[in-house]
Design an enzyme around this catalytic site. Structure first.
Site, PDB file in Angstrom:
ATOM      1  N   HIS A 108     -11.390   2.198   6.144  1.00 50.94           N
ATOM      2  CA  HIS A 108     -10.325   1.883   7.098  1.00 50.94           C
ATOM      3  C   HIS A 108     -10.861   1.809   8.528  1.00 50.94           C
ATOM      4  CE1 HIS A 108      -9.929   6.048   8.724  1.00 50.94           C
ATOM      5  NE2 HIS A 108     -10.253   6.428   7.501  1.00 50.94           N
TER       6      HIS A 108
ATOM      7  N   CYS B 170     -12.655   9.910   3.747  1.00 53.79           N
ATOM      8  CA  CYS B 170     -12.581   8.443   3.729  1.00 53.79           C
ATOM      9  C   CYS B 170     -13.640   7.855   4.665  1.00 53.79           C
ATOM     10  CB  CYS B 170     -11.183   7.985   4.116  1.00 53.79           C
ATOM     11  SG  CYS B 170      -9.967   8.222   2.790  1.00 53.79           S
TER      12      CYS B 170
END
Length: 536
Positions: A428, A447
């Site tokens: 992301h 992440c």
């Protein structure tokens, strides 16, 4: 362990059938009895191994290794086992010399039956280690969640019995160029180790262009031994040394400024043994992932802090990334999946662990804390903070979730890239750009944050949109959450290699950011893998 220069000729002798079993001439009756006794011995020796027992029962206990016509199989097996160390495997586990001696000494049907099963067992162990690795990843580190295929033992020995034995055993090694290049680097380092390594370490905290003296000579000599510069008599940190330092920095994931600062000196002072350990671990990882990679895929190497889109073996897109912080609950796991879609203007649904560990304590002290986040009830709708007594809740009974709507300040930035998985890991954007300027980038909750997320999105959309940038920007400007499916989903591999060799033969090394390699090498060492030096 220094190897004799005659090692290769020894292996060749073993392969050439140096082992010949003594098969006495017998009359018909005694021959039948001997065959029966051999079969009985094989059956008894194989009984403790279900796979081998089933295999030999299926072939009426006919031997694979100790029969009159089995010389090629014996030679091929002994050659492969004797060369196991070339692959960084635990040679003593297979004990080629001991097996050779046992084969020579086997005179009776009982002895031959036991040697037969022992040879089969060692062949299967060797084949398993070559194809799937010596270790079981999850037993070393819970973050090593990749699925490693293990092959059926009965099918393996049956295929061996039906195949050209030398060719069969040769095919056990990963058939990937990356593995072959690592093996060449391993041999190069072993030869260097036999010559004493890279010489004296650089006795300085840092050095920069223009300096001179004994420590600069140490730096020069080490760079020459490492093949980053040609022989030179200079005692001054000149342009040649600066250029060599830059090349070294590029190959070690450092900022290529040509200045030998603290992190660069630390890497230059790493010994041949340290690099050899990294290569041995990388070869084991290649065996865990022995299947050839897809022509087109996404590659994230955690210690390298980069993501690449790979097409036909070449990187067509590359960006810096930030990976999980080095704590037990934040390290990015290693696994493979498939990227299916991206979400433009994403909402951030805060993971439960972050809600209870980080935000709930803040909300207890101040109900207005983390005001950028919405409190979401069980019905999925926002709840007024003023209606909640946060003090009555703990991590177990807190009934709310938290969400951050789309915005430039959203923790996920303006786009996320999804490959749905049980680890809840994805790539992301991020509003926090400053961390991308650091050499070591392990700061996230697990992440993977992408430095150039828009360019990443354009590259992914190029296969399905005439003008991917315009398509993406149009969706972005709506400020509404939008899912965009990839027409051609891409495999994603999140890997952990601190050592690799590129297609040009140049070795690259990175820091063991999660200390995983150290744990793997310790386990390999316990399993019998050791460093060795080779006399050139």
């Amino acid at each position: 362990m220094a190897l004799s220069p005659t090692r290769r000729s020894t292996i060749k002798m073993m392969a050439a059938g140096a082992v010949s079993l003594v098969l006495p001439s017998l009359g018909a009756g005694r021959a039948d009895a001997a065959v029966t006794a051999l079969k009985q011995s094989i059956a008894e020796a194989a009984a403790k191994d279900k796979a081998l027992s089933a295999f030999y029962r299926e072939r009426n206990y006919k031997p694979v290794f100790v029969g009159k016509g089995d010389g090629r199989r014996r030679g091929a097996l002994l050659k492969a086992l004797a060369a196991a160390g070339d692959h960084g495997l635990p040679s003593k586990t297979y004990d080629a010399e001991g097996l050779k001696a046992a084969m020579k000494a086997a005179k009776t049907p009982g002895d031959r039956g036991r040697v037969e099963v022992e040879a089969a067992t060692r062949m299967l162990d060797f084949a398993d280690h070559m194809r799937s690795g010596v270790l079981v990843p999850r037993s070393i580190d819970s973050s090593l969640v990749m699925d490693v295929p293990r092959y059926d033992r009965a099918s393996t020995i049956d295929a061996f019995a039906r195949s050209n034995p030398a060719a069969f055993l040769k095919k056990m090694a990963p058939r990937k160029a990356e593995y072959v290049r690592l093996q060449k680097e391993k041999l190069r380092l072993e030869k260097l180790l036999g010559k004493g390594g890279w010489g004296d370490k650089v006795q300085a905290k840092s050095l920069k262009p223009g300096q001179s003296g004994a420590v600069v000579v140490q730096l020069r000599n080490r760079l020459i031994r490492m093949r980053y510069m040609r022989k030179s008599a200079t005692q001054t940190y000149d342009n040649n040394i600066q250029s060599a330092v830059q090349k070294f920095q590029i190959n070690h994931g450092l900022s290529p400024d040509g200045v030998a600062g603290g992190s660069t000196i630390a890497q230059i002072n790493q010994g041949v043994q340290d690099r050899l350990q990294q290569v041995l671990v990388a070869m084991e990882r290649q065996r865990w992932n022995s299947r050839p990679l897809e022509k087109n895929h996404i590659w994230v190497n955690i210690p390298d802090f980069h993501v690449d889109i790979m097409k036909n073996g070449k990187s067509t897109f590359r960006s810096r990334v930030v990976v999980g912080k080095n704590t037990s609950d934040r390290r990015t796991p290693e696994f493979s999946d498939t990227m299916e879609f991206m979400i433009i203007n994403p909402s951030w649904y805060v993971p439960r662990s972050i809600v209870t560990k980080e935000y709930l304590p803040l909300l207890k002290r101040n109900s207005g804390a983390a005001g950028q986040l919405q409190i979401i009830g069980r019905n999925g709708k926002p709840v007024s903070r003023g209606s909640i007594n946060f003090a009555q809740y703990n991590a177990k009974n807190f009934p709310y979730s938290m969400k951050q709507p789309p915005s430039k300040g959203n923790a996920l930035g303006l786009v996320k890239f999804m490959f749905p998985n049980k680890h809840n890991i994805y790539l992301h954007d991020t509003p926090s750009k400053s961390l991308f300027g650091r050499e070591s980038r392990a700061f996230s909750h697990g992440c993977i944050r992408v430095h150039k997320p828009f360019d990443f999105a354009y590259a992914l959309l190029a296969n399905q949109e005439k003008n991917p940038e315009s398509f993406f920007q149009t969706a972005l400007q709506t400020r509404r959450e939008r899912r965009v499916d990839l027409r051609e989903p891409l495999p994603v591999h999140i890997a952990y290699y601190t050592a690799w060799v590129d297609a040009k033969g140049q070795a690259h090394y990175r820091n063991d950011v999660y200390n995983r390699d150290a744990r793997i090498f310790t386990a390999l060492n316990r399993a019998g893998v050791s460093l060795r030096s080779v006399a050139s």
